[in-house]
Design an enzyme around this catalytic site. Structure first.
Site, PDB file in Angstrom:
ATOM      1  N   LYS A  34      21.897  24.874  34.404  1.00 35.94           N
ATOM      2  CA  LYS A  34      22.077  24.862  35.864  1.00 35.94           C
ATOM      3  C   LYS A  34      21.567  26.173  36.469  1.00 35.94           C
ATOM      4  CE  LYS A  34      26.811  26.547  35.301  1.00 35.94           C
ATOM      5  NZ  LYS A  34      28.197  26.098  35.075  1.00 35.94           N
ATOM      6  N   ARG A 130      40.582  23.464  39.321  1.00 37.49           N
ATOM      7  CA  ARG A 130      39.416  23.489  40.205  1.00 37.49           C
ATOM      8  C   ARG A 130      38.961  22.045  40.440  1.00 37.49           C
ATOM      9  NH1 ARG A 130      34.078  26.848  38.483  1.00 37.49           N
ATOM     10  NH2 ARG A 130      34.009  25.174  36.944  1.00 37.49           N
ATOM     11  N   TYR A 256      19.604  57.101  49.448  1.00 36.13           N
ATOM     12  CA  TYR A 256      20.479  56.713  50.558  1.00 36.13           C
ATOM     13  C   TYR A 256      21.901  57.214  50.338  1.00 36.13           C
ATOM     14  CZ  TYR A 256      16.940  53.481  52.346  1.00 36.13           C
ATOM     15  OH  TYR A 256      15.803  52.927  52.863  1.00 36.13           O
ATOM     16  N   MET A 303      16.353  48.744  48.084  1.00 35.38           N
ATOM     17  CA  MET A 303      15.822  47.372  48.046  1.00 35.38           C
ATOM     18  C   MET A 303      14.712  47.212  47.008  1.00 35.38           C
ATOM     19  SD  MET A 303      14.293  44.997  51.124  1.00 35.38           S
ATOM     20  CE  MET A 303      15.723  45.123  52.184  1.00 35.38           C
TER      21      MET A 303
HETATM   22  C1  LIG Z   1      28.643  26.398  33.756  1.00 33.15           C
HETATM   23  C2  LIG Z   1      29.495  25.511  32.938  1.00 33.15           C
HETATM   24  C3  LIG Z   1      29.544  25.664  31.540  1.00 33.15           C
HETATM   25  C4  LIG Z   1      28.870  26.809  30.812  1.00 33.15           C
HETATM   26  O1  LIG Z   1      29.691  27.944  30.877  1.00 33.15           O
HETATM   27  P1  LIG Z   1      29.317  29.304  30.092  1.00 33.15           P
HETATM   28  O2  LIG Z   1      30.459  30.192  30.334  1.00 33.15           O
HETATM   29  O3  LIG Z   1      28.062  29.802  30.719  1.00 33.15           O
HETATM   30  O4  LIG Z   1      29.116  28.914  28.683  1.00 33.15           O
HETATM   31  C5  LIG Z   1      30.266  24.740  30.807  1.00 33.15           C
HETATM   32  N1  LIG Z   1      30.944  23.736  31.423  1.00 33.15           N
HETATM   33  C6  LIG Z   1      30.932  23.580  32.766  1.00 33.15           C
HETATM   34  C7  LIG Z   1      31.713  22.481  33.375  1.00 33.15           C
HETATM   35  C8  LIG Z   1      30.231  24.465  33.559  1.00 33.15           C
HETATM   36  O5  LIG Z   1      30.244  24.321  34.890  1.00 33.15           O
END
Ligand SMILES: *Cc1c(COP(=O)(O)O)cnc(C)c1O
Length: 357
Positions: A34, A130, A256, A303
């Site tokens: 993802k 969640r 800065y 930046m």
């Molecule tokens: C992103 C995600 C993972 C992967 O998690 P990591 O900590 O990067 O291994 C696994 N399961 C779900 C549902 C996720 O959203």
């Protein structure tokens, strides 16, 4: 010379880390790609392991479409399922698997006429609070879906909230919650583990289980402060070059906000990488390596540029290579210096050249 900020992505390391997820778990492994593979390039990463990957996981139909358009034929799971009913036909057309995590999704799925049944991963809320169904509602949703013509089969899944904390008892409780419910169901496959749960080597898998490694595939260990896994290979090496060298007198402040004041006569390098490239502006005293020598960044990240201390690196001049994270410089340590996690650093990388090998 064009701007020298570069993310080198080592796809062979990605493949090795994927194999490690399978060896450590003994389960089937869904590579989580993802968010453009945590900023590494989803298509390139997926192609690097497509011949042996059990499947991929993404966050949206758009991300899945990108993989299918690139010729990826492996199973693809949509981790949040669909966001609106209109996506369902395309999900069937792209042959994706879906997570079902909320009642509104059950209603939409059971009321839409589909040309083909879908593979469903039914999410239990075992303690993260969640997404997903609480244990006492999971059973009835499972029964409703398992009898529905739109559902081909069901994997029971849950997600850990504290797997990266070895001292927490939360993970064991979450495992127990899931097992308690699924022991009475004809469910073959379950899926629990993210990277941290795989790497902590808690026995919780069998060969019909699915694990869902993300960050470990990119070579970063979420348990780094508690235990070592030397087999993990960093995938991204973020580098840039020194574009200016300044010799400053003790007492001189730079950048800065005059955030850094030299306590001795110092040699400072200006590096062509800044927060617009994804380097965290909040980093304080983060490690960096110049010509292979460890040093640290100083002053406020801007930046397009940041400063490194070259006082102890006499041979470092304009053109010297600076590793901001990668092989020598742990992304976990840079993240910690910025009060964040390596996941966020990787996802933020942009504007730099990507070189795949
Ligand atoms: C992103 C995600 C993972 C992967 O998690 P990591 O900590 O990067 O291994 C696994 N399961 C779900 C549902 C996720 O959203």
């Amino acid at each position: 010379m064009s701007r020298p900020s570069t993310a080198h992505i080592r796809l062979s390391a990605f493949l090795q880390n994927y194999r490690l997820s399978k060896v450590l778990s003994g389960a089937k492994s869904l590579a989580v790609v993802k968010a453009n593979a945590y900023g590494h390039g989803a298509v390139q990463c997926a192609q690097a392991i497509q011949h042996e990957a059990d499947g991929f996981a993404v966050a949206s139909l758009e991300e899945a479409t990108q993989l299918r358009d690139a010729g990826i034929l492996n199973p693809i799971l949509l981790l949040e399922g669909f966001f609106e009913a209109a996506e369902l036909h395309q999900i069937v057309a792209l042959d994706c698997w879906i997570v079902i995590h909320a009642r509104w999704q059950v209603e939409v799925l059971t009321k839409t006429a589909l040309p083909k049944p879908l593979h469903v991963w039914l999410k239990m809320d075992s303690g993260m609070h969640r997404l997903g169904f609480l244990p006492d509602e999971f059973l009835s949703i499972y029964q409703q879906l398992s009898q529905h013509p739109n559902v081909a089969n069901i994997v029971a899944m849950t997600h850990f909230s504290n797997a990266d904390n070895l001292a927490s008892t939360h993970t064991a409780q979450q495992i127990a919650q899931l097992n308690e419910v699924v022991k009475n169901l004809p469910i073959g496959a379950v899926s629990l583990a993210n990277s941290a749960a795989i790497l902590r080597k808690t026995p919780m898998f069998n060969a019909s289980h699915w694990v869902r490694p993300g960050i470990m595939l990119y070579g970063t260990d979420p348990l780094w402060a508690q235990q070592a896994t030397p087999e993990l290979l960093p995938v991204m090496q973020l580098t840039s070059k020194i574009i200016s060298v300044r010799h400053i007198k003790s007492g001189t402040s730079i950048g800065y906000g005059s955030m850094f004041t030299a306590q001795r006569d110092a040699k400072i390098g200006v590096v062509a990488c800044g927060y617009a490239d994804g380097y965290p502006r909040s980093a304080v005293n983060a490690p960096a390596a110049v010509n292979g020598v460890m040093t640290k960044i100083v002053g406020r990240v801007s930046m397009d540029m940041l400063f490194v201390d070259l006082t102890e690196i006499p041979n470092a001049d304009v053109g010297a290579t600076v590793e901001l994270w990668g092989d020598q410089v742990s992304a976990n340590l840079v993240a910690a210096s910025a009060n964040t996690i390596a996941y966020e650093l990787f996802c933020n990388v942009k504007r730099v050249k990507f070189i795949y090998s």
